[in-house]
Design a protein around this motif. Structure first.
Motif: not given
Length: 385
Positions: A104, A261, A349
């Motif tokens: 991420t 999301k 995200d």
């Protein structure tokens, strides 16, 4: 060949917009043989959900299938223990923990760099200029092929996707697919010494440490590229288009009432990036009034199941209040998409919130163009800010 009722399509019209035909099939002949595709299609959500799990009938092991012939036998084209062995071997790369702790941050850094490059332009094509490089840079990290540019990652991914959907047998499409897989092999060859000397969590490194054969390693990396580039690319640009086309939905997401999301997953139900998954019939089987024969080709039409009016309240609309718990976007059986956690993190995200945060006045600059049925997504989404 199965004795399913025959349903004729116009291939060009089906590529441009498959949903009218799929809706008619669900209503009139939910299990239908489409001669233009040489396959029997399962179009209802519950039929797909139940029968995808019956690997003794609807097998992913397809020695003569396009993906196996063109890319090698990857984990997606295996069943049972063989499939699970490959899946276990690659899990350290794509586990939720690795996605959170390793990938991420790299996704964010890559997205920020792309956004920095776009900031002075005042507008762009979200598919080509934002979603493509963001997806490509993410895939470079995950696969371990840092020696490949994002544009090259996109090129070879599209070449393989086109090859795997080349049911018309176009020789030029097949030749291009072979050239793309050769380019990937060359990049793998170049990166093996570096990954062996400095192991990391990339797919190349993890598979080699797990002891998978060279053929398996290469085939699974090609699988990751074929699905891990175009699907996030199309979902990033497509979800942005859907939100910009529905201002009230965008306002709810921006306010925090609805998660990014969730917007992505509703978009992916509505416009399924993976519209179809093929299967080979392994033994004679009766489904409703249709008898399948061994070696029949079957297409599980995820894009149709995700618009089944018997399951979803507003199947043909982008609706953030829709109950999407029954969606089969990532599959429904043992072949549930292994990259689902990475995709959710990259899109929900990182890519979407960072795009709208950087450009608060983002707006559409024309109509979005879509195409495809086996794989479906926007061809162009022009925006200004």
């Amino acid at each position: 060949m199965s004795n399913a009722p025959v349903y004729e399509i116009d291939p060009q019209a089906f590529w441009a917009d498959p949903y009218p035909d799929l809706k008619r099939m669900r209503t009139d002949c939910p299990v239908a043989f489409v001669p233009q595709l040489g396959a029997t299609l399962l179009t209802r959500r519950d039929d797909i959900f139940v029968n995808e799990k019956k690997i003794d009938v609807f097998s992913s092991d397809q020695p003569e299938g396009l993906m196996t012939v063109l890319m090698g036998q990857n984990m997606m084209r295996k069943d049972g223990d063989a499939h699970m062995a490959d899946r276990k071997a690659i899990f350290p790369t794509i586990s939720p923990k690795t996605v959170q702790q390793v990938w991420t941050a790299q996704f964010r850094a890559a997205a920020e760099k792309v956004l920095d490059g776009l900031a002075a332009q005042g507008g762009c094509d979200l598919v080509r200029d934002y979603a493509m490089p963001v997806s490509g840079e993410a895939l470079k990290s995950i696969t371990g092929l840092s020696n490949m540019t994002a544009a090259e990652m996109d090129r070879v991914s599209q070449g393989m996707i086109d090859g795997c959907a080349n049911y018309a047998g176009d020789p030029d499409v097949e030749a291009n697919c072979h050239a793309c897989t050769a380019a990937i092999d060359a990049c793998i060859d170049e990166m093996i010494p570096a990954k062996d000397a400095a192991p990391d969590m990339s797919l190349l490194s993890v598979q080699r440490r797990a002891g998978l054969s060279e053929g398996q390693v290469r085939a699974n990396i090609k699988l990751a590229i074929s699905g891990g580039q175009n699907e996030p690319r199309d979902a990033i640009a497509g979800t942005a288009w859907a939100l910009l086309s529905h201002p009230e939905a965008l306002a709810r997401v921006r306010s925090g009432e609805v998660e990014w999301k969730h917007a992505f997953e509703e978009y992916a139900r509505w416009i399924s990036p993976i519209g179809m998954s093929p299967r080979r019939v392994a033994r004679r089987y009766l489904l409703d009034d249709v008898t399948f024969e061994p070696e029949d080709r079957v297409f599980l039409m995820f894009g149709s199941g995700n618009r089944d009016a018997a399951v979803f309240a507003n199947p043909d609309r982008f609706d953030l209040d829709q109950d999407i718990s029954a969606a089969i976007t990532f599959g429904a059986g043992p072949h549930f998409c292994a990259g689902a956690w990475a995709a959710r993190a990259l899109i929900g995200d990182v890519a979407l919130p960072m795009l709208f945060e950087r450009f608060p006045n983002l707006s559409l600059a024309g109509e979005g163009r879509f195409g495809g049925w086996a794989f479906r997504g926007p061809l162009e989404v022009r925006v200004t800010w």
